[in-house]
Design an enzyme around this catalytic site. Structure first.
Site, PDB file in Angstrom:
ATOM      1  N   HIS A  41      50.454  36.790  18.138  1.00 36.06           N
ATOM      2  CA  HIS A  41      50.590  37.686  19.286  1.00 36.06           C
ATOM      3  C   HIS A  41      51.039  39.080  18.873  1.00 36.06           C
ATOM      4  O   HIS A  41      51.713  39.255  17.852  1.00 36.06           O
ATOM      5  CB  HIS A  41      51.612  37.111  20.275  1.00 36.06           C
ATOM      6  CG  HIS A  41      51.013  36.204  21.293  1.00 36.06           C
ATOM      7  ND1 HIS A  41      51.227  36.346  22.642  1.00 36.06           N
ATOM      8  CD2 HIS A  41      50.185  35.137  21.159  1.00 36.06           C
ATOM      9  CE1 HIS A  41      50.579  35.396  23.302  1.00 36.06           C
ATOM     10  NE2 HIS A  41      49.934  34.656  22.408  1.00 36.06           N
ATOM     11  N   GLU A  44      43.249  37.098  24.241  1.00 41.11           N
ATOM     12  CA  GLU A  44      43.844  37.455  25.530  1.00 41.11           C
ATOM     13  C   GLU A  44      44.015  38.969  25.594  1.00 41.11           C
ATOM     14  O   GLU A  44      44.360  39.613  24.603  1.00 41.11           O
ATOM     15  CB  GLU A  44      45.224  36.804  25.708  1.00 41.11           C
ATOM     16  CG  GLU A  44      45.256  35.306  25.587  1.00 41.11           C
ATOM     17  CD  GLU A  44      45.913  34.871  24.294  1.00 41.11           C
ATOM     18  OE1 GLU A  44      46.392  35.738  23.533  1.00 41.11           O
ATOM     19  OE2 GLU A  44      45.917  33.659  24.027  1.00 41.11           O
TER      20      GLU A  44
END
Length: 323
Positions: free
Chosen positions: A38, A107
């Site tokens: 991330h 994402e």
């Protein structure tokens, strides 16, 4: 026998702590480990997002046995596929053959940072399939040149290439991603215990290949403390992939989950120290046909206690239940 794994959750701990945690997971007896990749945490309360690939390199040197894996890397926005191939090949060498490359379509939360926009899911799946082809070609050796619709590669070559390339996994959430996984992946990855995903994977060529799931849990001797922590840090989890892939910022997830209650979280994440509730949370994944299940212990500071409890109580119970 279902294998039980441990998740290095980069959104909830710093890099040194993450390495300490996976060392502890190896000592506790977990069968494998996975690592999120991330740029942002899901919620500000999680508070971290170190560079996963540096953490993985350190983890490869700090551990001896436990397999390592990205869960998952998007090879299309922050990273060019040729660079992902180089990173994965290097990790396979550093780990002595213990690395698996998990890939997904990404994402918005993590991929918007390079300013390239956020295309539709159809386009993202096209990009993922093209990226997988580039990575596979580089793993095969030699120079690779590619002029696809989404990526360009100009005479790339991996100079440090392991004799056995890392197995490649693809994350799935629907028919399109299952088709990509079935055609190209060595294993399939999912975060929901849905038999239809595995059935679709099999229809497209995945029969007999490993299937890896992931499940959040929140251990604490005090159940109310566990529920509070899970609500503060993991209430985003119930949004579903179609929502979670689209929101661009931790504040977006905070707004989207402002009406999620502690009771809602406790109904979907096992909280406390009741062994049977943890076993029952794993059961749908095993029943669906998942061969490996990675647990995510919610809360960075709670990892040492969770690992000690896992070694003494949780792992023996899970192995007895899913032998």
């Amino acid at each position: 026998m279902v294998k039980i794994g441990y998740t290095m959750m980069t959104e909830q701990a710093g890099p040194r702590e993450l390495v300490d945690h996976v060392v502890g997971a190896e000592q506790a007896g977990f069968d494998f480990s996975v690592t999120s990749d991330h740029y942002f945490p899901w919620l500000r309360s999680q508070g971290h997002a170190p560079y996963a690939w540096s953490v993985l390199g350190a983890a490869a040197q700090a551990t001896e046995r436990i397999p390592l894996m990205t869960y998952v890397t998007c090879p299309g926005f922050r990273y060019h596929p040729a660079v992902v191939a180089q990173k994965a090949a290097t990790m396979q060498l550093l780990s002595g053959g213990r690395f698996r490359l998990g890939l997904g379509s990404g994402e918005n939360l993590n991929e918007h940072i390079t300013g390239g926009g956020w295309p539709s899911a159809d386009v993202r799946h096209e990009m993922l399939e093209e990226a997988v082809g580039i990575i596979r070609s580089l793993f095969d050796g030699g120079h690779v040149t590619d002029r696809g619709p989404h990526f360009r590669v100009d005479s790339a070559r991996l100079w440090d290439l392991p004799s056995t390339p890392p197995p490649l996994g693809v994350a799935v959430s629907g028919e399109q991603s299952c088709a990509i996984a079935g055609r190209h992946a060595d294993l399939v990855i999912a975060t929901e215990p849905r038999p239809d995903l595995l059935e679709s994977f099999d229809r497209h060529g995945g029969t007999g290949k490993p299937r890896v799931g992931q499940l959040p849990v929140c251990y604490d001797p005090d159940r109310d403390t566990a529920i509070t922590r899970a609500h503060e840090e993991f209430r985003w989890f119930g949004g579903g992939w179609k929502v979670n892939a689209e929101l661009p910022h931790p504040d977006s997830f905070a707004a989207a989950t402002r009406f999620v209650t502690k009771d809602d979280v406790a109904a979907s994440i096992p909280c406390g120290d009741d062994i049977e509730s943890f076993v029952e949370a794993v059961r749908p994944f095993a029943a669906a046909g998942f061969t490996e299940i990675a647990l995510v212990q919610v809360g960075g500071d709670s990892q040492p206690a969770f690992l000690e409890w896992s070694a003494e109580a949780l792992l023996p119970a899970l192995r007895e239940a899913f032998a």
